[in-house]
Design a protein around this motif. Structure first.
Motif, PDB file in Angstrom:
ATOM      1  N   HIS A  21       0.547  -0.929  -0.257  1.00  0.00           N
ATOM      2  CA  HIS A  21      -0.105   0.142   0.151  1.00  0.00           C
ATOM      3  C   HIS A  21       0.718   1.219  -0.198  1.00  0.00           C
ATOM      4  O   HIS A  21       0.008   2.496  -0.222  1.00  0.00           O
ATOM      5  CB  HIS A  21      -1.098  -0.203   1.391  1.00  0.00           C
ATOM      6  CG  HIS A  21      -2.071  -0.965   1.043  1.00  0.00           C
ATOM      7  ND1 HIS A  21      -2.582  -0.911   0.285  1.00  0.00           N
ATOM      8  CD2 HIS A  21      -2.743  -2.224   1.862  1.00  0.00           C
ATOM      9  CE1 HIS A  21      -3.553  -2.228   0.250  1.00  0.00           C
ATOM     10  NE2 HIS A  21      -3.163  -2.748   1.630  1.00  0.00           N
ATOM     11  N   ASP A  22       2.428   1.132   0.641  1.00  0.00           N
ATOM     12  CA  ASP A  22       3.089   2.226   1.035  1.00  0.00           C
ATOM     13  C   ASP A  22       3.254   2.663  -0.845  1.00  0.00           C
ATOM     14  O   ASP A  22       4.351   2.898  -1.340  1.00  0.00           O
ATOM     15  CB  ASP A  22       4.045   2.403   1.665  1.00  0.00           C
ATOM     16  CG  ASP A  22       4.925   1.307   1.426  1.00  0.00           C
ATOM     17  OD1 ASP A  22       4.779   0.512   0.740  1.00  0.00           O
ATOM     18  OD2 ASP A  22       6.441   1.579   1.823  1.00  0.00           O
ATOM     19  N   LEU A  23       3.932   1.359  -1.708  1.00  0.00           N
ATOM     20  CA  LEU A  23       3.859   1.408  -3.386  1.00  0.00           C
ATOM     21  C   LEU A  23       3.719   2.552  -3.445  1.00  0.00           C
ATOM     22  O   LEU A  23       2.696   2.703  -4.868  1.00  0.00           O
ATOM     23  CB  LEU A  23       4.160   0.471  -3.915  1.00  0.00           C
ATOM     24  CG  LEU A  23       5.600  -0.269  -3.363  1.00  0.00           C
ATOM     25  CD1 LEU A  23       5.494  -1.274  -3.740  1.00  0.00           C
ATOM     26  CD2 LEU A  23       7.076   0.842  -4.054  1.00  0.00           C
ATOM     27  N   THR A  24       2.818   4.047  -3.608  1.00  0.00           N
ATOM     28  CA  THR A  24       2.506   4.831  -4.081  1.00  0.00           C
ATOM     29  C   THR A  24       3.017   5.566  -5.356  1.00  0.00           C
ATOM     30  O   THR A  24       4.290   5.751  -4.936  1.00  0.00           O
ATOM     31  CB  THR A  24       1.509   6.239  -3.145  1.00  0.00           C
ATOM     32  OG1 THR A  24       2.542   6.438  -2.478  1.00  0.00           O
ATOM     33  CG2 THR A  24       1.010   5.666  -2.297  1.00  0.00           C
ATOM     34  N   LEU A  25       2.649   6.050  -6.443  1.00  0.00           N
ATOM     35  CA  LEU A  25       3.275   7.099  -7.674  1.00  0.00           C
ATOM     36  C   LEU A  25       4.071   8.480  -6.543  1.00  0.00           C
ATOM     37  O   LEU A  25       5.538   8.121  -6.444  1.00  0.00           O
ATOM     38  CB  LEU A  25       2.486   7.640  -7.699  1.00  0.00           C
ATOM     39  CG  LEU A  25       3.113   8.273  -9.122  1.00  0.00           C
ATOM     40  CD1 LEU A  25       4.122   7.189 -10.518  1.00  0.00           C
ATOM     41  CD2 LEU A  25       2.243   9.235 -10.428  1.00  0.00           C
ATOM     42  N   ASP A  26       3.925   8.326  -5.584  1.00  0.00           N
ATOM     43  CA  ASP A  26       4.316   9.697  -5.466  1.00  0.00           C
ATOM     44  C   ASP A  26       6.106   9.242  -4.260  1.00  0.00           C
ATOM     45  O   ASP A  26       6.618   9.785  -4.104  1.00  0.00           O
ATOM     46  CB  ASP A  26       3.718  10.386  -3.759  1.00  0.00           C
ATOM     47  CG  ASP A  26       2.681  11.314  -4.650  1.00  0.00           C
ATOM     48  OD1 ASP A  26       3.423  11.542  -5.886  1.00  0.00           O
ATOM     49  OD2 ASP A  26       1.528  12.082  -3.843  1.00  0.00           O
ATOM     50  N   ARG A  27       5.556   8.247  -3.276  1.00  0.00           N
ATOM     51  CA  ARG A  27       7.218   7.689  -3.078  1.00  0.00           C
ATOM     52  C   ARG A  27       7.994   6.282  -3.224  1.00  0.00           C
ATOM     53  O   ARG A  27       9.089   7.248  -3.838  1.00  0.00           O
ATOM     54  CB  ARG A  27       6.055   6.194  -1.622  1.00  0.00           C
ATOM     55  CG  ARG A  27       5.130   6.685  -0.822  1.00  0.00           C
ATOM     56  CD  ARG A  27       5.935   7.399   0.225  1.00  0.00           C
ATOM     57  NE  ARG A  27       6.979   5.787   0.955  1.00  0.00           N
ATOM     58  CZ  ARG A  27       7.965   5.875   1.643  1.00  0.00           C
ATOM     59  NH1 ARG A  27       7.867   7.105   1.757  1.00  0.00           N
ATOM     60  NH2 ARG A  27       7.565   4.938   2.638  1.00  0.00           N
ATOM     61  N   ILE A  28       7.358   6.183  -4.720  1.00  0.00           N
ATOM     62  CA  ILE A  28       8.233   5.453  -5.372  1.00  0.00           C
ATOM     63  C   ILE A  28       8.926   7.318  -6.672  1.00  0.00           C
ATOM     64  O   ILE A  28      10.099   6.873  -6.926  1.00  0.00           O
ATOM     65  CB  ILE A  28       7.211   4.659  -6.837  1.00  0.00           C
ATOM     66  CG1 ILE A  28       6.876   3.445  -6.098  1.00  0.00           C
ATOM     67  CG2 ILE A  28       8.409   4.749  -8.350  1.00  0.00           C
ATOM     68  CD1 ILE A  28       5.813   3.134  -7.122  1.00  0.00           C
ATOM     69  N   ARG A  29       8.475   7.825  -6.669  1.00  0.00           N
ATOM     70  CA  ARG A  29       9.404   9.210  -7.136  1.00  0.00           C
ATOM     71  C   ARG A  29      10.303   9.662  -5.743  1.00  0.00           C
ATOM     72  O   ARG A  29      11.251  10.377  -6.840  1.00  0.00           O
ATOM     73  CB  ARG A  29       7.843  10.938  -7.617  1.00  0.00           C
ATOM     74  CG  ARG A  29       8.245  11.558  -8.179  1.00  0.00           C
ATOM     75  CD  ARG A  29       7.718  12.493  -8.436  1.00  0.00           C
ATOM     76  NE  ARG A  29       6.700  12.165  -8.931  1.00  0.00           N
ATOM     77  CZ  ARG A  29       5.159  12.256  -9.051  1.00  0.00           C
ATOM     78  NH1 ARG A  29       4.360  11.961  -7.999  1.00  0.00           N
ATOM     79  NH2 ARG A  29       4.593  11.584  -9.819  1.00  0.00           N
ATOM     80  N   GLN A  30      10.391   9.045  -5.435  1.00  0.00           N
ATOM     81  CA  GLN A  30      11.472   9.153  -4.415  1.00  0.00           C
ATOM     82  C   GLN A  30      11.829   8.997  -4.294  1.00  0.00           C
ATOM     83  O   GLN A  30      13.083   8.771  -3.647  1.00  0.00           O
ATOM     84  CB  GLN A  30      10.981   9.403  -2.868  1.00  0.00           C
ATOM     85  CG  GLN A  30       9.562  10.725  -2.201  1.00  0.00           C
ATOM     86  CD  GLN A  30       9.359  10.274  -0.769  1.00  0.00           C
ATOM     87  OE1 GLN A  30       9.759   9.852   0.026  1.00  0.00           O
ATOM     88  NE2 GLN A  30       7.735  10.514  -0.618  1.00  0.00           N
ATOM     89  N   ALA A  31      12.406   7.570  -5.016  1.00  0.00           N
ATOM     90  CA  ALA A  31      13.380   6.590  -5.256  1.00  0.00           C
ATOM     91  C   ALA A  31      14.438   7.226  -6.320  1.00  0.00           C
ATOM     92  O   ALA A  31      14.163   7.448  -7.155  1.00  0.00           O
ATOM     93  CB  ALA A  31      12.865   5.226  -5.141  1.00  0.00           C
ATOM     94  N   PRO A  32      16.014   6.603  -5.342  1.00  0.00           N
ATOM     95  CA  PRO A  32      16.484   6.929  -6.548  1.00  0.00           C
ATOM     96  C   PRO A  32      16.588   5.564  -7.605  1.00  0.00           C
ATOM     97  O   PRO A  32      16.963   4.528  -7.610  1.00  0.00           O
ATOM     98  CB  PRO A  32      17.787   6.652  -5.571  1.00  0.00           C
ATOM     99  CG  PRO A  32      17.871   6.037  -4.822  1.00  0.00           C
ATOM    100  CD  PRO A  32      16.545   6.280  -4.969  1.00  0.00           C
TER     101      PRO A  32
END
Length: 365
Positions: free
Chosen positions: A3-14
């Motif tokens: 559930h935490d793999l939202t687009l906004d969260r993925i955008r934070q990944a390098p």
């Protein structure tokens, strides 16, 4: 999918991007403004929102040839030094805003000569633009490294000349070489002279192969031309037999690709648009990841596909239930496969990628 793999969260990944076309990533508003400045009157609409929608709809034809037709508009407005500088700078900014820390962006210098620029002037304008975009991104607290790939068009006859330019500018931001364009009827062996030259010069190159044409294209790219990576490579699944029990039997070519860890530059949304895959859920990337091929995830053309690298990851998470470990696996694959010196690749993996994903995974607990 977590559930935490939202687009906004993925955008934070390098993230790391290996297959992105400069002329396929323009902002719609930029296309309109550059067309106005150049007196280019062939756009289907001058409304940026409508133009963006037109590019996506025209690209979703199920045919590579129709998909490629959309580029006459983007290339048409990229014929001056100022236009090339702007497009490259915005590309670097947009990628950095999406969390990309390393990117290789490709373009064909021979397609930007209509207003009188020379090949060298085209390359120098693009490099200037990427440096400008890198500085602007840094001012926003985002660090990105961009290398360029010089592309030769497979239906033309300038591949050796472009290959020589890639070698000449390899200490000035050019990471490698590529050939692109319609595969059918234009096998990579037509450009064997360019590839033999690059190998003699210890240079890196990738080849668009196995997208709209099958196994012979992949075989030629690897065994005749010596490609370091495969652009797309989707059709390698034609050499994999799946049993009713879920087991997979690899043919000789598929086995070679996996054993040699040949990087596959897969672009899920684009592959669906061009008919190389029926849907994201049916994309061969699911099987190839399960079989541990050296798979990387890419955007291909962000304008035509209406996508970002974060959006590609989000689509795969929804389709295959991928988690942070899977996304890190794809990202490390890409960084390992980059046309960058080993020490620099290692520094990004250990200094940016693994710590960045570890922080995201820790915050998800």
């Amino acid at each position: 999918m977590s559930h935490d793999l939202t687009l906004d969260r993925i955008r934070q990944a390098p993230k790391v991007l290996l297959h992105d076309h400069l002329d396929g990533g323009l902002r719609p508003a930029t296309v309109v403004e550059l067309a106005d400045a150049a007196g280019y009157s062939q756009l289907p609409t001058e409304d940026p929102a409508e133009l963006g929608a037109w590019f996506r709809e025209a690209s979703h034809s199920g045919a590579l040839e129709r998909y490629l037709e959309t580029f006459r508009h983007t290339v048409g407005v990229m014929q001056t030094r100022d236009a090339l500088v702007r497009v490259a700078a915005e590309c670097a900014e947009d990628l950095a805003a999406d969390g990309v820390v390393y990117a290789e962006v490709r373009y064909a210098p021979e397609q930007h000569l209509e207003a009188g620029l020379t090949l060298d002037q085209v390359i120098e304008a693009v490099q200037e633009g990427f440096e400008l975009g890198r500085r602007r991104a840094a001012e926003q607290g985002r660090t990105i490294t961009v290398g360029t790939l010089l592309t030769a068009m497979r239906h033309a006859a300038r591949s050796r000349e472009i290959a020589e330019l890639a070698v000449r500018y390899r200490d000035s931001g050019v990471a490698g070489f590529d050939i692109a364009g319609a595969e059918a009827g234009h096998p990579p062996t037509r450009h064997l002279d360019a590839f033999e030259y690059l190998r003699r010069e210890n240079a890196h190159f990738t080849i668009h192969a196995g997208e709209a044409f099958g196994l012979p294209s992949i075989w030629e790219a690897l065994q005749w031309c010596g490609a370091d990576r495969l652009g797309h490579g989707v059709r390698i699944v034609d050499d994999i037999e799946q049993g009713a029990d879920g087991d997979a039997r690899l043919g000789r070519l598929a086995g070679y690709v996996r054993d040699k860890r040949v990087p596959l530059e897969m672009c899920p949304t684009s592959n669906v648009q061009t008919g190389a895959a029926a849907s994201i859920a049916d994309h061969p990337i699911g099987l190839l990841r399960r079989l541990n091929f050296r798979v990387t995830v890419n955007t291909d053309n962000r304008l035509q596909s209406g996508t970002t690298l974060s959006a590609e990851f989000a689509e795969l998470c929804a389709a295959f239930g991928y988690d942070w470990d899977d996304l890190q696996w794809f990202t490390v694959n890409a960084m390992k496969s980059a046309f960058l010196p080993f020490d620099e690749r290692l520094a990004l993996i250990n200094g940016r990628i693994k710590p960045g994903f570890a922080q995201l995974k820790w915050a998800s607990r």
